[in-house]
Motif scaffolding. Structure first.
Motif, PDB file in Angstrom:
ATOM      1  N   VAL A  44      41.383  14.612  14.534  1.00  0.00           N
ATOM      2  CA  VAL A  44      42.046  13.689  13.608  1.00  0.00           C
ATOM      3  C   VAL A  44      42.300  12.355  14.281  1.00  0.00           C
ATOM      4  CG1 VAL A  44      44.164  13.281  12.300  1.00  0.00           C
ATOM      5  CG2 VAL A  44      43.071  15.527  12.232  1.00  0.00           C
ATOM      6  N   PHE A  45      42.729  12.393  15.540  1.00  0.00           N
ATOM      7  CA  PHE A  45      42.968  11.157  16.285  1.00  0.00           C
ATOM      8  C   PHE A  45      41.664  10.387  16.477  1.00  0.00           C
ATOM      9  CE2 PHE A  45      43.604   8.747  20.236  1.00  0.00           C
ATOM     10  CZ  PHE A  45      44.796   8.101  19.959  1.00  0.00           C
ATOM     11  N   GLY A  46      40.579  11.096  16.800  1.00  0.00           N
ATOM     12  CA  GLY A  46      39.290  10.440  16.969  1.00  0.00           C
ATOM     13  C   GLY A  46      38.798   9.801  15.682  1.00  0.00           C
ATOM     14  N   ILE A  47      38.993  10.494  14.559  1.00  0.00           N
ATOM     15  CA  ILE A  47      38.588   9.924  13.269  1.00  0.00           C
ATOM     16  C   ILE A  47      39.401   8.669  12.960  1.00  0.00           C
ATOM     17  CG2 ILE A  47      38.567  10.338  10.777  1.00  0.00           C
ATOM     18  CD1 ILE A  47      38.007  13.295  11.416  1.00  0.00           C
ATOM     19  N   ALA A  48      40.723   8.736  13.234  1.00  0.00           N
ATOM     20  CA  ALA A  48      41.604   7.609  12.912  1.00  0.00           C
ATOM     21  C   ALA A  48      41.270   6.365  13.729  1.00  0.00           C
ATOM     22  CB  ALA A  48      43.066   8.007  13.146  1.00  0.00           C
ATOM     23  N   LEU A  49      40.807   6.559  14.975  1.00  0.00           N
ATOM     24  CA  LEU A  49      40.506   5.414  15.833  1.00  0.00           C
ATOM     25  C   LEU A  49      39.010   5.153  15.958  1.00  0.00           C
ATOM     26  CD1 LEU A  49      43.088   5.786  18.731  1.00  0.00           C
ATOM     27  CD2 LEU A  49      43.262   4.484  16.626  1.00  0.00           C
ATOM     28  N   GLY A  50      38.203   5.859  15.182  1.00  0.00           N
ATOM     29  CA  GLY A  50      36.760   5.706  15.240  1.00  0.00           C
ATOM     30  C   GLY A  50      36.250   4.547  14.415  1.00  0.00           C
ATOM     31  N   PRO A  51      34.924   4.492  14.244  1.00  0.00           N
ATOM     32  CA  PRO A  51      34.297   3.337  13.565  1.00  0.00           C
ATOM     33  C   PRO A  51      34.684   3.173  12.106  1.00  0.00           C
ATOM     34  CG  PRO A  51      32.677   4.595  14.831  1.00  0.00           C
ATOM     35  CD  PRO A  51      33.922   5.415  14.805  1.00  0.00           C
ATOM     36  N   ILE A  52      35.090   4.250  11.435  1.00  0.00           N
ATOM     37  CA  ILE A  52      35.383   4.120  10.008  1.00  0.00           C
ATOM     38  C   ILE A  52      36.823   3.712   9.727  1.00  0.00           C
ATOM     39  CG2 ILE A  52      33.672   5.877   9.459  1.00  0.00           C
ATOM     40  CD1 ILE A  52      36.149   7.679   8.732  1.00  0.00           C
ATOM     41  N   ALA A  53      37.687   3.722  10.760  1.00  0.00           N
ATOM     42  CA  ALA A  53      39.099   3.403  10.534  1.00  0.00           C
ATOM     43  C   ALA A  53      39.529   2.244  11.430  1.00  0.00           C
ATOM     44  CB  ALA A  53      39.954   4.642  10.767  1.00  0.00           C
ATOM     45  N   ALA A  54      40.194   2.552  12.541  1.00  0.00           N
ATOM     46  CA  ALA A  54      40.724   1.488  13.400  1.00  0.00           C
ATOM     47  C   ALA A  54      39.651   0.777  14.211  1.00  0.00           C
ATOM     48  CB  ALA A  54      41.782   2.067  14.342  1.00  0.00           C
ATOM     49  N   LYS A  55      38.486   1.393  14.362  1.00  0.00           N
ATOM     50  CA  LYS A  55      37.348   0.805  15.094  1.00  0.00           C
ATOM     51  C   LYS A  55      37.663   0.536  16.574  1.00  0.00           C
ATOM     52  CE  LYS A  55      35.208  -1.399  11.073  1.00  0.00           C
ATOM     53  NZ  LYS A  55      36.078  -0.738  10.093  1.00  0.00           N
ATOM     54  N   CYS A  56      38.548   1.344  17.152  1.00  0.00           N
ATOM     55  CA  CYS A  56      38.835   1.213  18.585  1.00  0.00           C
ATOM     56  C   CYS A  56      37.784   1.931  19.427  1.00  0.00           C
ATOM     57  CB  CYS A  56      40.216   1.788  18.899  1.00  0.00           C
ATOM     58  SG  CYS A  56      41.582   0.832  18.192  1.00  0.00           S
ATOM     59  N   LEU A  57      37.278   3.042  18.921  1.00  0.00           N
ATOM     60  CA  LEU A  57      36.304   3.847  19.655  1.00  0.00           C
ATOM     61  C   LEU A  57      34.997   3.848  18.883  1.00  0.00           C
ATOM     62  CD1 LEU A  57      38.575   6.922  20.558  1.00  0.00           C
ATOM     63  CD2 LEU A  57      38.050   4.948  21.990  1.00  0.00           C
ATOM     64  N   ASP A  58      33.968   3.274  19.468  1.00  0.00           N
ATOM     65  CA  ASP A  58      32.659   3.195  18.817  1.00  0.00           C
ATOM     66  C   ASP A  58      31.592   3.320  19.896  1.00  0.00           C
ATOM     67  OD1 ASP A  58      30.415   2.760  17.353  1.00  0.00           O
ATOM     68  OD2 ASP A  58      31.058   0.847  16.481  1.00  0.00           O
ATOM     69  N   SER A  59      30.928   4.459  19.943  1.00  0.00           N
ATOM     70  CA  SER A  59      29.956   4.726  21.005  1.00  0.00           C
ATOM     71  C   SER A  59      28.752   3.780  20.954  1.00  0.00           C
ATOM     72  CB  SER A  59      29.470   6.179  20.925  1.00  0.00           C
ATOM     73  OG  SER A  59      28.874   6.438  19.669  1.00  0.00           O
ATOM     74  N   THR A  60      28.518   3.149  19.827  1.00  0.00           N
ATOM     75  CA  THR A  60      27.380   2.221  19.749  1.00  0.00           C
ATOM     76  C   THR A  60      27.626   0.949  20.572  1.00  0.00           C
ATOM     77  OG1 THR A  60      28.266   1.158  17.751  1.00  0.00           O
ATOM     78  CG2 THR A  60      26.806   3.048  17.444  1.00  0.00           C
ATOM     79  N   ARG A  61      28.886   0.699  20.941  1.00  0.00           N
ATOM     80  CA  ARG A  61      29.206  -0.503  21.714  1.00  0.00           C
ATOM     81  C   ARG A  61      29.396  -0.215  23.200  1.00  0.00           C
ATOM     82  NH1 ARG A  61      33.450  -1.546  17.589  1.00  0.00           N
ATOM     83  NH2 ARG A  61      34.929  -1.231  19.304  1.00  0.00           N
ATOM     84  N   TRP A  62      29.289   1.052  23.593  1.00  0.00           N
ATOM     85  CA  TRP A  62      29.560   1.405  24.984  1.00  0.00           C
ATOM     86  C   TRP A  62      28.372   1.047  25.880  1.00  0.00           C
ATOM     87  CZ3 TRP A  62      31.829   7.039  24.247  1.00  0.00           C
ATOM     88  CH2 TRP A  62      33.017   6.927  23.520  1.00  0.00           C
ATOM     89  N   GLY A  63      28.668   0.839  27.155  1.00  0.00           N
ATOM     90  CA  GLY A  63      27.605   0.597  28.135  1.00  0.00           C
ATOM     91  C   GLY A  63      26.766  -0.615  27.775  1.00  0.00           C
TER      92      GLY A  63
END
Length: 534
Positions: A44-63
């Motif tokens: 739930v935390f990952g969904i809330a901060l993932g690309p569809i919500a808060a956009k804090c965690l987005d693996s497409t922008r890593w590295g």
């Protein structure tokens, strides 16, 4: 001059650390009172901060932020999480468990898994329009195995400590550890049948043969069912699966012997001793990855072999092992937070592309919940009477066969076995398979995490309402490491420095005939407990 550096690395570690702080401050409430575990809050935390919500965690922008890098990251994350967890699951079983329970394990690995695979295939055929039988078998293979991470939570969590008999917990844990490696034969059988059972003519066959010689064949090759079965036996069974067993056994057994030698001479410190399972998991992940063998099965075999005589587990308990449980929690939180960030929400409802809708996906989830595993266990539980004693335990074992990170690992592996939709070596059947595979597997993972995550709290409320008594077997006196350590859910306070813990999953080996009889301390059914202090 100070500069604001909102880089992806800083954001990821801050978010992950922040969640661990928040989760850790109320972890006793979450685990011991609400019985939620780590998976559901982390997702739930990952969904809330993932690309569809808060956009804090987005693996497409890593590295390097290369297009299409997320599948490779997902495969790497899931491999590490699962492989280390499987070593932990292997060494926490009793000494020589696989020798003493080979019959039960054979039942779980062969008839149970086969029934689960075929049942799941039929459920997919009933829900996904246009999907062929071989395509359904291919997708079903990704979710046939019970998830080793979520299953350990079912087998070793506070609810199981209180209400689930130890033999049942041990077979659930052992089965989840072994069957994740045994899921590959089902996946590869479907793969080889897709490649060889149908003919490939003209340019498509010529391109397939060229790719086969280059080691990159993923399209139609033709040749018939006989060629498919031959390749499946030689490449999958003899090399990929069977070869991983001696690799894992050798690494685990020699590691156990080396540790015993080092412990006798006091060469190894406590931290290094307790981190050995994690080190073995990482080592085998790399070695088996380079060799192209089954790293999941090798890791579970290694954990079992390392504790074959029970010595490693006994010594770890004497050293008050909290390291491996901390590693377990760290991997769970990180893995499931990441899983929440990569859920493909946009692909769940595509009636024009895959025929899948939210209604069909909910129907698929409930069909899988009812028919994937429960019938298989109810049919076969009488063949394993020492572990599953009656139909109630069989239903519990059948219901709690969750789908989780292991299925995502299989999904990312499976994507490499078929051509990408729209590629030159694909066709209509393979295109539909490629487009249905991702949403179907991710939906079942998400559905299982939510349903099984909420089932334990619901079942606990039902047990309390019905007055079900906790299991009070094998009481062991455990020394408190701090006066502020909360008493476990299935334990009684001994004195200010100890408590008596019952029905623990990992426990020291002793002869029950030598246990003392203590009177005047506990009710009659609770009088027998070990004199060992841990």
């Amino acid at each position: 001059m100070p500069l604001l550096d909102v880089s992806e690395l800083n954001v990821v570690v801050a978010v992950f650390g922040g969640f661990m702080i928040l989760y850790g401050t109320i972890s006793v409430l979450i685990k011991n009172r609400w019985f939620l575990g780590e998976a559901l809050p982390a997702v739930v935390f990952g969904i809330a901060l993932g690309p569809i919500a808060a956009k804090c965690l987005d693996s497409t922008r890593w590295g390097s932020a290369i297009e299409g890098q997320t599948p490779a990251i997902t495969l790497g994350v899931t491999r590490i999480v699962i492989c280390v967890q499987l070593v932990l699951a292997g060494y926490q079983l009793p000494a020589k468990y696989q020798r003493h329970h080979w019959r039960e394990m054979a039942v779980c690995m062969i008839p149970v898994m086969t029934i689960m695979w075929l049942s799941t295939s039929l459920c997919l055929l009933a829900v996904a329009p246009g999907l062929s039988l071989l395509s359904a078998m291919f997708i079903a293979a990704c979710v046939t195995s019970t998830d080793p991470v979520l299953s350990q939570a079912v087998a070793k969590g506070p609810f199981a400590d209180t209400f689930v008999a130890r033999p049942l917990r041990e077979i659930i844990s052992s089965e989840a550890g072994a069957n994740d490696g045994f899921g590959f034969p089902f996946l590869m059988l479907a793969t080889y049948l897709l490649r060889h059972a149908h003919g490939a003519d003209g340019e498509l066959r010529e391109r397939g043969l060229l790719l086969a010689r280059a080691g990159g064949a993923v399209g139609r090759l033709g040749g018939g069912v006989g060629i498919a079965i031959k390749n499946w036996f030689l490449e999958t069974w003899l090399y990929f699966v069977i070869m991983s067993i001696p690799i894992g056994a050798f690494v685990g057994f020699t590691s156990g012997k080396a540790l015993k030698f080092a412990v006798r001479r006091k060469w190894v410190d406590c931290e290094s001793y307790l981190l050995f399972p994690t080190a073995i998991g990482l080592f085998l992940t790399g070695i088996c990855g380079m060799l192209g063998t089954d790293d999941l099965l090798a890791c579970f075999v290694a954990g079992t072999a390392m504790n074959w005589d029970g010595e490693y587990l006994r010594e770890a308990l004497e050293r008050h092992d909290e390291v491996n449980s901390s590693v377990d929690m760290l991997l769970n939180l990180g893995g499931f937070i990441y899983l929440g960030t990569v859920v493909p929400w946009s692909e769940f409802h595509q009636p024009e592309v895959t025929g899948l809708t939210y209604g069909r996906l909910f129907a698929l989830g409930f069909l899988i919940l009812l028919f994937r595993r429960i019938p298989a266990i109810l049919i076969t539980y009488k063949l394993m009477p020492r572990s599953c004693r009656n139909y109630k335990e069989a239903f519990f074992m059948g219901y709690f066969g969750p789908i989780g990170i292991g299925a995502v690992f299989y999904l990312e592996h499976a994507r490499k076995l078929i051509p990408a939709p729209g590629s030159p070596d694909s066709d209509a059947e393979l295109d539909l398979l490629g487009r249905t595979l991702i949403p179907a597997v991710y939906w079942l993972v998400l559905f299982s995490i939510v349903v099984h995550g909420l089932s334990i709290p619901a079942l606990h409320l039902i047990y309390r309402a019905l007055g079900v008594q906790p299991v009070r077997d094998d009481g062991v006196e455990v020394r408190r490491l701090s006066e502020r350590v909360p008493t476990p859910v299935n334990a009684a306070v001994g004195d200010s420095d100890t408590f008596i813990a019952y029905n623990r999953f990992s426990r020291p080996q002793f002869d029950e005939a030598q246990l003392p009889v203590v009177t005047g301390v506990m009710p009659p059914k609770e009088r027998r407990y070990s004199h060992m202090s841990i």
